[in-house]
Design an enzyme around this catalytic site. Sequence first.
Site, PDB file in Angstrom:
ATOM      1  N   ASN A   9      55.404  42.174  79.078  1.00  0.00           N
ATOM      2  CA  ASN A   9      56.490  41.449  79.740  1.00  0.00           C
ATOM      3  C   ASN A   9      57.747  41.693  78.905  1.00  0.00           C
ATOM      4  OD1 ASN A   9      58.261  39.639  80.855  1.00  0.00           O
ATOM      5  ND2 ASN A   9      57.140  37.799  80.212  1.00  0.00           N
ATOM      6  N   LYS A  11      60.689  40.903  79.552  1.00  0.00           N
ATOM      7  CA  LYS A  11      61.702  39.836  79.708  1.00  0.00           C
ATOM      8  C   LYS A  11      63.080  40.471  79.937  1.00  0.00           C
ATOM      9  CE  LYS A  11      58.675  36.851  77.128  1.00  0.00           C
ATOM     10  NZ  LYS A  11      58.482  35.678  76.289  1.00  0.00           N
ATOM     11  N   HIS A  98      55.907  32.112  84.979  1.00  0.00           N
ATOM     12  CA  HIS A  98      56.040  32.199  83.527  1.00  0.00           C
ATOM     13  C   HIS A  98      56.723  30.927  83.020  1.00  0.00           C
ATOM     14  CE1 HIS A  98      57.396  33.424  79.562  1.00  0.00           C
ATOM     15  NE2 HIS A  98      56.429  34.335  79.602  1.00  0.00           N
ATOM     16  N   GLU A 100      58.986  30.414  81.008  1.00  0.00           N
ATOM     17  CA  GLU A 100      60.458  30.471  80.940  1.00  0.00           C
ATOM     18  C   GLU A 100      61.072  30.241  82.319  1.00  0.00           C
ATOM     19  OE1 GLU A 100      60.631  34.261  78.933  1.00  0.00           O
ATOM     20  OE2 GLU A 100      59.756  33.318  77.152  1.00  0.00           O
ATOM     21  N   GLU A 170      49.031  30.929  78.942  1.00  0.00           N
ATOM     22  CA  GLU A 170      50.016  31.117  77.876  1.00  0.00           C
ATOM     23  C   GLU A 170      50.469  29.759  77.353  1.00  0.00           C
ATOM     24  OE1 GLU A 170      52.205  35.099  78.167  1.00  0.00           O
ATOM     25  OE2 GLU A 170      53.219  33.745  79.551  1.00  0.00           O
ATOM     26  N   GLY A 176      56.515  33.627  71.738  1.00  0.00           N
ATOM     27  CA  GLY A 176      57.667  34.058  70.963  1.00  0.00           C
ATOM     28  C   GLY A 176      57.833  33.314  69.643  1.00  0.00           C
ATOM     29  N   SER A 216      52.334  35.367  71.388  1.00  0.00           N
ATOM     30  CA  SER A 216      52.318  35.981  70.058  1.00  0.00           C
ATOM     31  C   SER A 216      51.092  36.869  69.818  1.00  0.00           C
ATOM     32  CB  SER A 216      52.450  34.926  68.956  1.00  0.00           C
ATOM     33  OG  SER A 216      53.678  34.246  69.080  1.00  0.00           O
TER      34      SER A 216
HETATM   35  P1  PGA Z   1      55.199  36.762  73.222  1.00  0.00           P
HETATM   36  O1  PGA Z   1      55.467  36.412  74.772  1.00  0.00           O
HETATM   37  O2  PGA Z   1      54.094  37.775  73.190  1.00  0.00           O
HETATM   38  O3  PGA Z   1      56.506  37.287  72.714  1.00  0.00           O
HETATM   39  O4  PGA Z   1      54.807  35.475  72.564  1.00  0.00           O
HETATM   40  C1  PGA Z   1      54.418  36.311  75.697  1.00  0.00           C
HETATM   41  C2  PGA Z   1      54.990  36.009  77.061  1.00  0.00           C
HETATM   42  O5  PGA Z   1      55.966  35.258  77.147  1.00  0.00           O
HETATM   43  O6  PGA Z   1      54.487  36.504  78.095  1.00  0.00           O
END
Ligand code: PGA
Length: 255
Positions: A9, A11, A98, A100, A170, A176, A216
Site C-alpha cells: 500500500n 498510500k 483502511h 486512514e 490491521e 506506521g 509495521s
Molecule cells: P505500515 O502500514 O506497514 O507502514 O505500518 C500498513 C498499512 O497501513 O497498510
Amino acid sequence: MRKKIVAGNWKMNKNYTDGLSLFSEVVNMVKDEVRGNQQVVVCAPYIHLHSLAALANGHQQVSVGAQNAHQEESGAYTGEISASMLSSVGVEYVILGHSERRQYFGEDNALLAKKTDIALANGLKPIFCIGETLTEREGGTYFDVVKSQLAEGTFHLSEADFGKLVIAYEPVWAIGTGVTASSAQAQEIHAFIRKEIAGKYGETVAQDTTILYGGSCNPKNADELFSQADIDGGLIGGASLKSRDFVDIAKAFNS
Ligand code: PGA
C-alpha cells in the site's frame, strides 16, 4: 488451499516516474526471486494504475490494486473515481476501509458495505480492512470492534461474493508506528476472524478466506508472522516503498 498474498500500500507516495521505476523493480525481482504461489499486489495512487497494470500484464504473479473507490456507479461526485473506471484500466484489487480512510475521511461500516458491493459488481477484489485502535486494544474491546467492522461491512454479502474478498487485519496502533503486533497477538485475532466467518458462512468458506496482517510488517518479522496458522500474508505500507524490502517480505512464502 487459500491464496497467500503480499500486498503493498503505497498510500500517497511516489510521483509518476518514481512509481513506475519502483514497480518495474518489483516486477523484475518477483520474476527472478519469488518461488511459490503467493500473489504480489501493488496498491498505488490512482494516477499510476493504468501504466502499472500495463507493466504487470503478462506477469501472473503481480497484480495492481487501488487504495479506494467511490460507492456510486457514476455521477456528479467531483474528484472521485469509480470502481468501473478502475476495472477499465486493468486494476484487479481495491483496498476498502483502511483505517486512514475511516479516521481522516469519516468512512464508516455502512458506507464501506456500499463500497464493497460496487467494487464486487465491477469485478474488483476488495481487500477489506478491519482493526482496533490503541484505546480499544487497551480497553479490551478489540474483539467486539473487529467483529462489528467485519459483520457490518461484509456479512450482507452472498456466500459467493464473500468468497471474492480478502480480509486485512490491521491494528491501528501498529500502522506506521514501528510497533508490530506479536505473532501470538496477530494469530489470536486472525483465528477469531476466521471463526466469525465460519459462524456466518460455514467452515469451508472460512478456511478458503485469505486473511492478511498489516502494521509495521518488515523483512525481519514477516517470516514469523506469516508462519502462523491463520495469517495468509500481509498488507505492507512503509516497507512497500522499497523494492528490496517488499520483495523480501513476499519471499517469506518461497517454497
Ligand atoms: P505500515 O502500514 O506497514 O507502514 O505500518 C500498513 C498499512 O497501513 O497498510
